[in-house]
Design an enzyme around this catalytic site. Structure first.
Site, short mmCIF file in Angstrom:
data_model
loop_
_atom_site.label_atom_id
_atom_site.label_comp_id
_atom_site.label_asym_id
_atom_site.label_seq_id
_atom_site.Cartn_x
_atom_site.Cartn_y
_atom_site.Cartn_z
N ASP A 110 -25.07 6.21 37.90
CA ASP A 110 -23.68 5.99 38.30
C ASP A 110 -23.37 6.90 39.49
O ASP A 110 -24.03 7.93 39.67
CB ASP A 110 -22.78 6.32 37.10
CG ASP A 110 -21.31 6.26 37.44
OD1 ASP A 110 -20.86 5.22 37.97
OD2 ASP A 110 -20.61 7.26 37.20
N ASP A 129 -19.59 7.74 41.12
CA ASP A 129 -18.37 8.55 41.01
C ASP A 129 -18.27 9.18 39.63
O ASP A 129 -18.31 8.50 38.61
CB ASP A 129 -17.14 7.69 41.29
CG ASP A 129 -17.17 7.06 42.68
OD1 ASP A 129 -17.83 7.63 43.57
OD2 ASP A 129 -16.54 6.00 42.87
N GLN A 142 -16.72 -0.56 41.77
CA GLN A 142 -15.84 -0.16 42.88
C GLN A 142 -14.65 -1.11 42.98
O GLN A 142 -14.50 -1.85 43.95
CB GLN A 142 -16.64 -0.12 44.19
CG GLN A 142 -17.69 0.96 44.22
CD GLN A 142 -17.08 2.35 44.18
OE1 GLN A 142 -16.05 2.62 44.80
NE2 GLN A 142 -17.71 3.25 43.42
N SER A 143 -13.81 -1.09 41.95
CA SER A 143 -12.67 -2.01 41.92
C SER A 143 -11.64 -1.71 43.01
O SER A 143 -10.79 -2.55 43.29
CB SER A 143 -11.99 -1.98 40.55
OG SER A 143 -11.36 -0.73 40.32
N CYS A 160 -20.26 -3.34 42.15
CA CYS A 160 -19.35 -4.42 41.80
C CYS A 160 -18.01 -4.15 42.48
O CYS A 160 -17.37 -3.15 42.18
CB CYS A 160 -19.17 -4.49 40.28
SG CYS A 160 -17.85 -5.63 39.79
N CYS A 187 -21.03 -8.82 37.04
CA CYS A 187 -21.72 -7.66 37.61
C CYS A 187 -21.08 -6.33 37.20
O CYS A 187 -21.72 -5.29 37.31
CB CYS A 187 -21.79 -7.76 39.14
SG CYS A 187 -20.24 -7.92 40.01
#
Length: 160
Positions: free
Chosen positions: A21, A23, A65-66, A102, A112
């Site tokens: 991962d 962040d 990464q919304s 994503c 994803c």
């Protein structure tokens, strides 16, 4: 929008892989990180990644990464920040082969977004991975740990 990849180093070897991962694991998690001024790399994670890299593992970042899908930052801003993360890691002795991310909002129901396995499936289509010898590293058991469980892989949690 679909799953997006940034491949930095392509190889044809079958390697064990660390799916890590970004962040909160590699760098300090700030709200929708995308400014290089906000980049702070965690030394302990660098040490962990160097350990696995020294044992022959490939390093691949997998990240939700919304902020892109929510319009908080652009794809270009994401790429600039991510390249900054990868370049800083390289300066510290960690070579990242690729980043899979994503860009969707959680409510979009994509395949994803972690803890779904879509990002890993994309990586498996681009790289030869010894999946049985691979693992997931992250800071959240409910996301990264669940991703590992969905894949039947070991999970190493980091906390800062």
């Amino acid at each position: 929008m679909e799953t997006v990849r940034i491949i930095y180093v392509r190889d044809n070897q079958t390697l064990k892989t660390v799916f890590v991962d970004r962040d909160g694991t590699i760098n300090r998690d700030c709200p929708y990180c995308h400014e290089l001024d906000d980049l702070q790399i965690y030394d302990d994670t660098v040490g962990i990644l160097k350990h696995y890299q020294g044992k022959g593992y490939r390093i691949i970042i997998v990240t939700n990464q919304s902020g892109i899908g929510r319009g908080y930052f652009s794809m270009e801003e994401f790429r600039r920040f991510n390249d900054g993360v990868v370049n800083r890691l390289l300066d510290l002795g960690v070579k990242v082969s690729a980043t899979y991310f994503c860009p969707h909002r959680p409510d979009e129901g994509c395949s994803c977004r972690k803890p779904g396995i879509g990002l890993i499936n994309e990586a498996l289509s681009d790289f030869r991975v010894d999946i049985g010898g691979s693992l997931v590293i992250g800071d959240r058991d409910d996301v990264d740990g669940q991703l590992a469980r969905n894949l039947g892989l070991p999970f190493r949690i980091v906390s800062h």
